[in-house]
Design an enzyme around this catalytic site. Structure first.
Site, PDB file in Angstrom:
ATOM      1  N   TYR A 111       0.799  -1.220   0.000  1.00  0.00           N
ATOM      2  CA  TYR A 111       0.000   0.000   0.000  1.00  0.00           C
ATOM      3  C   TYR A 111       0.833   1.273   0.000  1.00  0.00           C
ATOM      4  O   TYR A 111       0.563   2.186  -0.768  1.00  0.00           O
ATOM      5  CB  TYR A 111      -1.009   0.044   1.169  1.00  0.00           C
ATOM      6  CG  TYR A 111      -2.005   1.171   1.021  1.00  0.00           C
ATOM      7  CD1 TYR A 111      -3.085   1.058   0.158  1.00  0.00           C
ATOM      8  CD2 TYR A 111      -1.832   2.370   1.697  1.00  0.00           C
ATOM      9  CE1 TYR A 111      -3.980   2.092  -0.013  1.00  0.00           C
ATOM     10  CE2 TYR A 111      -2.717   3.416   1.531  1.00  0.00           C
ATOM     11  CZ  TYR A 111      -3.787   3.281   0.679  1.00  0.00           C
ATOM     12  OH  TYR A 111      -4.649   4.315   0.498  1.00  0.00           O
ATOM     13  N   ARG A 142      -0.084  -7.760  -5.192  1.00  0.00           N
ATOM     14  CA  ARG A 142      -0.742  -7.514  -3.895  1.00  0.00           C
ATOM     15  C   ARG A 142      -0.185  -6.289  -3.190  1.00  0.00           C
ATOM     16  O   ARG A 142      -0.891  -5.647  -2.420  1.00  0.00           O
ATOM     17  CB  ARG A 142      -0.617  -8.743  -2.988  1.00  0.00           C
ATOM     18  CG  ARG A 142      -1.585  -9.866  -3.349  1.00  0.00           C
ATOM     19  CD  ARG A 142      -1.549 -10.952  -2.284  1.00  0.00           C
ATOM     20  NE  ARG A 142      -2.464 -12.046  -2.608  1.00  0.00           N
ATOM     21  CZ  ARG A 142      -3.632 -12.252  -2.009  1.00  0.00           C
ATOM     22  NH1 ARG A 142      -4.066 -11.424  -1.073  1.00  0.00           N
ATOM     23  NH2 ARG A 142      -4.385 -13.287  -2.345  1.00  0.00           N
ATOM     24  N   LYS A 165      11.212 -15.098  -2.332  1.00  0.00           N
ATOM     25  CA  LYS A 165      10.006 -15.667  -2.940  1.00  0.00           C
ATOM     26  C   LYS A 165       9.563 -14.673  -4.001  1.00  0.00           C
ATOM     27  O   LYS A 165       9.224 -13.533  -3.697  1.00  0.00           O
ATOM     28  CB  LYS A 165       8.907 -15.867  -1.892  1.00  0.00           C
ATOM     29  CG  LYS A 165       7.598 -16.377  -2.484  1.00  0.00           C
ATOM     30  CD  LYS A 165       6.502 -16.485  -1.428  1.00  0.00           C
ATOM     31  CE  LYS A 165       5.186 -16.934  -2.057  1.00  0.00           C
ATOM     32  NZ  LYS A 165       4.071 -16.967  -1.063  1.00  0.00           N
TER      33      LYS A 165
END
Length: 297
Positions: A111, A142, A165
């Site tokens: 965000y 995301r 990852k």
């Protein structure tokens, strides 16, 4: 590349089961862990996004990590701890550190869209404050911010940052990390459907959502790839591709929980703001499991 690193092969991004009253079902969770260990997955990943961790209390997080460690069968445990606050992530790791995780999975702050320098300083500060091994996690779909190959490789030079990852879906970017990563640093796919392509070009494994449903097959896939058995790997990959795709027809972990509920493994319960799968998703997962030959009700 991290061929001798414990963070290789198939790691399962574990779901969190809830009962019909909305409580964490710890007994069912233990049974899910036993199923993973019996399938011989390589490592376990509790408290990631797939676990609905933003909707868990601190007490629940601690309990889930303790149970994971007690039932891991000696498998390495990579515990999710990230947030979009550096100080908050440090607090999470300090809270969870006494309960036996071998490393912590920390996502790029979501965000607030930090710069590349901000990302570097975020992970460096966490490492310095906690002293715990970190797996850094890039998932711009995301978080709203992509961590570049240059930043990942810069972080890979820091002792204690042991793996990435990578779920950017940017093959050229991930290939740059694989090519130039220092010895002992693992590159893990964050997308099941990219496991074959990334491991075939040098990545070390996957943190898998699909292995909640098919831990044995995902483990077979990563082992075939580790031994360069491309014939077997392609066969398993194409068999599993519909599952990889359909685990994301709604937001993760809605479809995977739907599939697990059809198999009688969990209740089809989630916590708001996530909701249980639609009838259409249940139908899709039902057909997917039938086609895989693992559901015939």
């Amino acid at each position: 590349m991290g061929k001798n690193n414990i963070w290789s092969g198939c790691g399962t991004a574990l779901i969190t089961p809830f009962d019909d009253e909305g409580n964490v079902d710890y007994e069912v969770y233990e049974s899910l862990l036993r199923r993973q260990v019996e399938a011989d997955v390589d490592f376990l990943v509790p408290l990631g996004t797939t676990a609905e961790t933003p909707n868990l209390s601190d007490e629940e997080k601690i309990n889930l990590l303790k149970i994971t460690k007690a039932n891991c069968g000696g498998k390495p445990v990579l515990c999710g701890a990230g947030s979009n606050s550096t100080a908050g992530t440090i607090r999470n790791i300090r809270m969870l550190a006494p309960y036996g995780a071998d490393a912590f999975l920390v996502v790029v702050p979501y965000y607030n869209k930090p710069t590349q320098q901000g990302m570097y300083e975020h992970f460096k500060a966490i490492l310095e404050a906690t002293g715990k091994p970190l797996v850094i996690y890039n998932v711009p779909g995301r978080t709203g911010a992509n961590m570049t190959a240059e930043t990942v490789l810069r972080l890979a030079q820091l002792p204690g940052i042991v793996a990435v990852k990578e779920a950017s879906g940017n093959y050229a970017q991930i290939s740059s990390v694989i090519k130039d990563a220092p010895q002992g640093f693992s590159v893990l796919s964050g997308n099941d459907d990219e496991t074959l392509s990334l491991m075939a070009t040098g990545a070390d494994g996957v943190i898998s959502v699909a292995s909640n449903i098919v831990p044995g097959l995902m483990t077979q896939l990563t082992r075939a790839l580790a031994y360069d058995d491309m014939t077997a790997a392609r066969r398993i990959h194409y068999r599993l591709m519909p599952l990889f795709k359909n685990c994301f027809v709604e937001s993760n972990p809605i479809p995977v929980k739907a599939g697990m509920s059809l198999l009688g493994l969990v209740r089809n319960n989630l916590r708001l703001p996530l909701t249980s799968a639609t009838e259409n998703t249940l139908d899709i997962m039902r057909q997917t499991l039938k086609d895989l030959g693992i559901w015939n009700n």
